[in-house]
Design a protein around this motif. Structure first.
Motif, PDB file in Angstrom:
ATOM      1  N   ALA A 231       0.843  -1.198   0.000  1.00  0.00           N
ATOM      2  CA  ALA A 231       0.000   0.000   0.000  1.00  0.00           C
ATOM      3  C   ALA A 231       0.873   1.240   0.000  1.00  0.00           C
ATOM      4  O   ALA A 231       2.054   1.206   0.375  1.00  0.00           O
ATOM      5  CB  ALA A 231      -0.920   0.006   1.224  1.00  0.00           C
ATOM      6  N   ARG A 292      -3.688  -8.707   4.025  1.00  0.00           N
ATOM      7  CA  ARG A 292      -4.409  -7.450   3.787  1.00  0.00           C
ATOM      8  C   ARG A 292      -3.788  -6.385   4.674  1.00  0.00           C
ATOM      9  O   ARG A 292      -3.577  -6.603   5.870  1.00  0.00           O
ATOM     10  CB  ARG A 292      -5.891  -7.628   4.115  1.00  0.00           C
ATOM     11  CG  ARG A 292      -6.728  -6.344   3.990  1.00  0.00           C
ATOM     12  CD  ARG A 292      -7.072  -6.033   2.552  1.00  0.00           C
ATOM     13  NE  ARG A 292      -8.141  -5.052   2.462  1.00  0.00           N
ATOM     14  CZ  ARG A 292      -7.955  -3.730   2.399  1.00  0.00           C
ATOM     15  NH1 ARG A 292      -6.723  -3.248   2.413  1.00  0.00           N
ATOM     16  NH2 ARG A 292      -8.964  -2.903   2.306  1.00  0.00           N
ATOM     17  N   ALA A 294      -3.962  -1.998   5.189  1.00  0.00           N
ATOM     18  CA  ALA A 294      -4.598  -0.730   4.807  1.00  0.00           C
ATOM     19  C   ALA A 294      -3.877   0.406   5.516  1.00  0.00           C
ATOM     20  O   ALA A 294      -3.681   0.359   6.735  1.00  0.00           O
ATOM     21  CB  ALA A 294      -6.079  -0.737   5.175  1.00  0.00           C
ATOM     22  N   CYS A 296      -4.356   3.923   6.605  1.00  0.00           N
ATOM     23  CA  CYS A 296      -5.458   4.854   6.837  1.00  0.00           C
ATOM     24  C   CYS A 296      -4.919   6.213   7.264  1.00  0.00           C
ATOM     25  O   CYS A 296      -3.781   6.336   7.729  1.00  0.00           O
ATOM     26  CB  CYS A 296      -6.396   4.319   7.923  1.00  0.00           C
ATOM     27  SG  CYS A 296      -7.052   2.680   7.574  1.00  0.00           S
ATOM     28  N   SER A 375      -7.704   5.104  -1.322  1.00  0.00           N
ATOM     29  CA  SER A 375      -8.116   3.687  -1.303  1.00  0.00           C
ATOM     30  C   SER A 375      -9.280   3.439  -0.347  1.00  0.00           C
ATOM     31  O   SER A 375      -9.417   2.349   0.211  1.00  0.00           O
ATOM     32  CB  SER A 375      -6.929   2.786  -0.927  1.00  0.00           C
ATOM     33  OG  SER A 375      -5.898   2.904  -1.876  1.00  0.00           O
ATOM     34  N   ASN A 377      -9.689   4.834   2.546  1.00  0.00           N
ATOM     35  CA  ASN A 377      -9.219   4.812   3.928  1.00  0.00           C
ATOM     36  C   ASN A 377      -9.088   6.204   4.532  1.00  0.00           C
ATOM     37  O   ASN A 377      -8.350   6.395   5.493  1.00  0.00           O
ATOM     38  CB  ASN A 377      -7.859   4.101   4.004  1.00  0.00           C
ATOM     39  CG  ASN A 377      -7.921   2.685   3.474  1.00  0.00           C
ATOM     40  OD1 ASN A 377      -8.901   1.983   3.685  1.00  0.00           O
ATOM     41  ND2 ASN A 377      -6.869   2.265   2.784  1.00  0.00           N
TER      42      ASN A 377
END
Length: 916
Positions: A231, A292, A294, A296, A375, A377
């Protein structure tokens, strides 16, 4: 075969033309959830399932279903420009749906399996990473493959590495012409404008460095962990890549410098060490891959945090999602690489968001407040995790607390948060239901506010059918089943966890709700039953509070809690009105097999050990607790060799224990009596119908008296009382009970149904009519249009038909097919209501609402051709905000900036690039 003795025809006003199966609504989800997508602009949540269905949810009453690929899972899903819903299914078909027209706009199938998908809310392009290592582009707006592709970049960067599929794709959050492409051995940053590789990120763990491996034997050699995901930092300063060994690495996005390599517990795991101490104390079990991640950000994109699924030791019993709050990012222009790496080694907060025991999080999405960028987030308020069981688990962000699911999600999504374990339907008067809902304190705003429900034609009813679902976490939810007619869309939520004072072993196994009395009994799989009563939580005096607390500490001489333990001391003092816990019934006779909470103040419970318990709710006393095995039968009978009270093992004797399966309270005159009584009918697994009379005794209490028994073929699945004179249900009601002292005589009978036959019996033993079935019956119930001449018996059969029988003759009037929806594994969960509604179980997490009285009962409005008008999803007023762009400092440092229009123009004339 039909046998008839006598009886007035209570179905004389009916013929086959009076019936027609009306498909009214769906509740729940077909299959398990496999993928989610959320659009904060339209405030819509799309859920794809492992059965090929896609559901789009909005504000209360808004739910649209698409059946795209029956039998195949939905693997990827994206929402583009807030109007296009794009799915990739198990057949590798890319489907573009319009949220405005709800039509399929285009379908495209790549020539190689899709392994990664990326999109941007503001672009018409969908990037598809393929198994052969290529990245192709699909023009969503035009519905065609774009003349642009990216070759297998790992082949150029690492010529000697094996061929790899594309593992993930990530567009730069501010420069959408820059894309991060992940392969097994490296991640590549690629400029689609310049058509060149900007960075190659390959992570090596040298000998002596621990990496993410837990076993010390792995630390003596050089390793290149397999890449799994990655990411961008929300402002594009840094990149994080995650690996199969559970480690994740932070990189500088301009020069490709490795800033920090770490695991969830440890830092600098890429630096050799003389001795390595495993901080997790688990060295024999590999760490889970990170699948996964993320990145944020808060309102300020520089204030960031990471959410990580995976990366934990595989043997840990409790799984979860790791939250790391790094706070404001150092200014990269004036901060050294060492200081930037130190920033990621010291999160200011770190915790694990646990998920339910026995389930693993396989994916998650963030619920953003307003912006669809970064994305999805940007400034999130919640996290929705998809579990390995196909359920959902919602978490408040960033606190990590469980969200009040019943108050924030549509009912269909509440069925799988967590999975449903018990199911019931009860009729409640409309005024009473509205009063119950008025007691519900104001809850947080609904998570979803988009769309608009279709115009509905209201059905005439004074009685609401209330659906009640019990769940594995001990929660029980009540909501109105009149889909599309809701005056009040909130869900009442009850939990037995607080009442039992524990959070484990609270799975709900059965529910019975006495709607007129506002009383509910909830059975737990451990054999305990919690009784709730709806009412005001009146202020208690210190003396009363002390008495309640003392009642919680009472134990029997052998150290066990009493059979009835008063638990009003566990009432939440902040609750002003609602379902208040009163007592727990726990005679320790095994799991509960049947429970019936009557509207006249009595409760009956059947247990696996063959015990029947009856509680008088007014005095909260146990007035009957006996085993029914062989009750009323000569104990020398070979079929019933066990004496009542003997619960020893029956397997060694080759005997099946008799267990109560069906319970019903009624008011009627027993055969030969000149007065009416409170009657309890008990159907057992051995095909016996037992009749009990509840009689008053001295002191104002009651006693239970056995009256007689009838033997039938097969287990008793339904005991249904009705009034043979007026053609209505004879189930016990407070209105009729008040008239019993006046000496009224209710000419009642009982329909006892097994899979093989039905009998109309004048209790306790006098048979009026009987019928043998050639198609096994799963569920049965009464239905009527008006009193006197439209009472019928409705039976759902094993082959998928709803058969309608007249009363009392049991003559078949008509048969309605449900074979299109029928699944025998779930059909036995169905329920028949008195108004003709049939809530049919059609899947593990799904039920369908039908009505047997035909199109006069239609709910959703119809179009000119008779098609059901769907809910609206797209609101043209809601505009997509502008995409974030690079900062002035980034532009001055030489970073290119192009507009969306320039990028689209560039893509239209550029021919397909050759494989690199």
């Amino acid at each position: 075969m039909l046998k008839l003795k006598s009886g007035r025809d209570l179905s004389s006003g009916l013929s086959a033309q009076a019936f027609g199966l009306e498909d009214i609504a769906r509740f729940g989800i077909c299959g398990g959830i496999s993928v989610l997508a959320f659009d904060p602009v339209q405030s819509l949540l799309a859920a794809g399932t492992d059965t090929g269905r896609v559901y789009v949810f909005g504000q209360p009453g808004v739910e649209v279903e698409f059946d795209l690929c029956p039998g195949k899972p939905i693997i990827y899903m994206r929402i583009v420009k807030s109007i296009y819903l794009i799915t990739v299914d198990g057949n590798n078909a890319v489907t573009v749906l319009s949220l405005d027209t709800k039509d399929v706009l285009s379908v495209f199938t790549p020539n190689s399996p899709t392994t990664a998908v990326e999109s941007d809310p503001s672009l018409d392009w969908l990037f598809l990473g393929l198994e052969n290592g290529l990245t192709i582009v699909y023009d969503v707006d035009r519905g065609a493959k774009a003349p642009y592709r990216i070759g297998n970049l790992q082949k150029t960067a690492l010529p000697k590495a094996p061929m790899s599929s594309v593992l993930f794709l990530a567009l730069h959050p501010r420069s959408f012409h820059v894309i991060l492409i992940g392969y097994e051995n490296c991640a590549v940053v690629y400029s689609m404008v310049d058509e060149n590789i900007l960075l190659v990120l390959q992570y090596e763990v040298p000998p002596g460095a621990p990496g993410g491996d837990l076993h010390p034997s792995q630390h003596t050699r050089s390793r290149f962990p397999r890449l799994t995901t990655g990411a961008w930092h929300p402002n594009g300063h840094h990149i994080v890549t995650a690996y199969e060994d559970g480690s994740f690495v932070f990189w500088d996005a301009k020069e490709g410098v490795l800033l920090q390599a770490r695991t969830i517990e440890d830092t600098e795991v890429n630096i050799p060490r003389r001795s390595y101490v495993n901080s997790s104390d688990i060295a024999d079990v590999p760490r889970e891959p990170i699948y996964r991640i993320a990145w944020c950000c808060a309102t300020n994109p520089e204030d960031t945090s990471l959410l990580i699924a995976g990366g934990e030791p595989g043997s840990l019993p409790l799984k979860g999602i790791t939250y790391m709050d790094f706070g404001p990012t150092p200014v990269v222009q004036i901060t050294s690489y060492q200081a930037q790496g130190d920033h990621y080694s010291q999160p200011r907060r770190q915790r694990i968001y646990p998920v339910p025991l026995g389930a693993d999080p396989v994916d998650f999405i963030m619920i953003a407040r307003t912006s669809p960028y970064y994305s999805g987030n940007h400034d999130p308020v919640a996290l929705v995790a998809i579990l390995s069981s196909g359920e959902l688990y919602s978490i408040e962000y960033p606190s990590g607390g469980a969200l009040p699911v019943a108050s924030m999600f549509p009912p269909s999504l509440c069925w799988i948060q967590p999975r449903m374990t018990a199911f019931s339907v009860t009729s409640v008067r409309r005024e009473q239901w509205i009063g119950m809902m008025a007691s519900k304190k104001k809850q947080p705003d609904m998570m979803l506010t988009g769309g608009a429900p279709a115009r509905s034609r209201l059905r005439k009813f004074d009685i609401r059918n209330i659906v009640i679902t019990g769940h594995s976490d001990g929660s029980v939810r009540l909501w109105d089943a009149s889909h599309g007619e809701l005056e009040e869309s909130q869900i009442l939520d009850i939990s037995i966890a607080d009442a039992l004072d524990r959070s484990v072993d609270v799975r709900v196994s059965a529910i019975s709700f006495a709607g007129q009395m506002g009383e509910m009994s909830i059975a737990c799989e451990t054999g305990e039953l919690v009784y709730f009563k709806f009412g005001l939580n009146k202020p208690t005096s210190p003396e009363e509070l002390k008495r309640r607390l003392d009642a919680l500490r009472i134990v029997e001489p052998d150290g066990r809690p009493p059979m009835i333990q008063h638990i009003s001391g566990r009432i939440n003092p902040q609750m002003k009105e609602g379902f208040l816990p009163v007592f727990v019934l726990s005679p320790q006779r095994g799991p509960i097999t049947a429970v019936k909470n009557s509207d006249i103040g009595f409760l009956a419970v059947g247990y696996q050990f063959g015990t029947l318990a009856v509680v008088e709710l007014r005095s909260m006393s146990l007035i009957y607790l006996e085993d029914v095995n062989g009750l009323g039968i000569d104990t020398s009978n070979k079929k019933f060799p066990l004496r009542p009270g003997d619960r020893s093992s029956t397997q060694s004797q080759g005997v099946q224990l008799e267990i109560p399966l069906s319970l019903e309270f009624s008011l009627m005159a027993l055969d030969g009596d000149g007065f009416s009584s409170i009657v309890l009918s008990v159907g057992t697994n051995l095909g016996r119908l037992l009749t009990f009379r509840i009689i008053p005794v001295r002191g104002g209490s009651h006693a239970v008296q056995f009256v007689g028994a009838v033997q039938m073929k097969g287990k008793v699945i339904a005991t249904i009382p009705f009034d043979t004179e007026y053609g209505v249900s004879a189930a016990a009601s407070p209105t009729i009970l008040q008239k019993l002292p006046q000496g009224i005589v209710i000419s009642g009978a009982l329909i006892s149904v097994t899979p093989d036959e039905a009998r109309v019996i004048r209790l306790p033993k006098s048979k009026m009519t009987s019928k043998s079935f050639d198609d096994k019956v799963l569920v049965a119930g009464l239905s009527l249009l008006r009193q006197g001449d439209t009472l019928v018996l409705v039976c759902l059969t094993e082959s998928g038909f709803i058969r309608i029988y007249s009363l009392p003759s049991l003559r078949e009037i008509t048969s309605l097919s449900t074979q299109k929806f029928h699944d025998v594994r779930y059909a036995s969960r169905s329920i028949v209501s008195l108004n003709g509604d049939v809530l049919l179980g059609i899947g593990k997490n799904e039920s369908a609402l039908f009505n047997v009285w035909g199109k006069a009962m239609a709910v959703k409005a119809r179009g000119k051709n008779g098609e059901r008008i769907a809910d609206s999803l797209y609101d043209v007023v809601q505009k997509l905000p502008p995409r974030p762009a690079i900062s002035t400092m980034q532009w001055m440092s030489g970073k290119k900036y192009i507009t969306v229009e320039e990028f689209d123009l560039l893509s239209t004339w550029r021919s397909t690039s050759s494989e690199i």
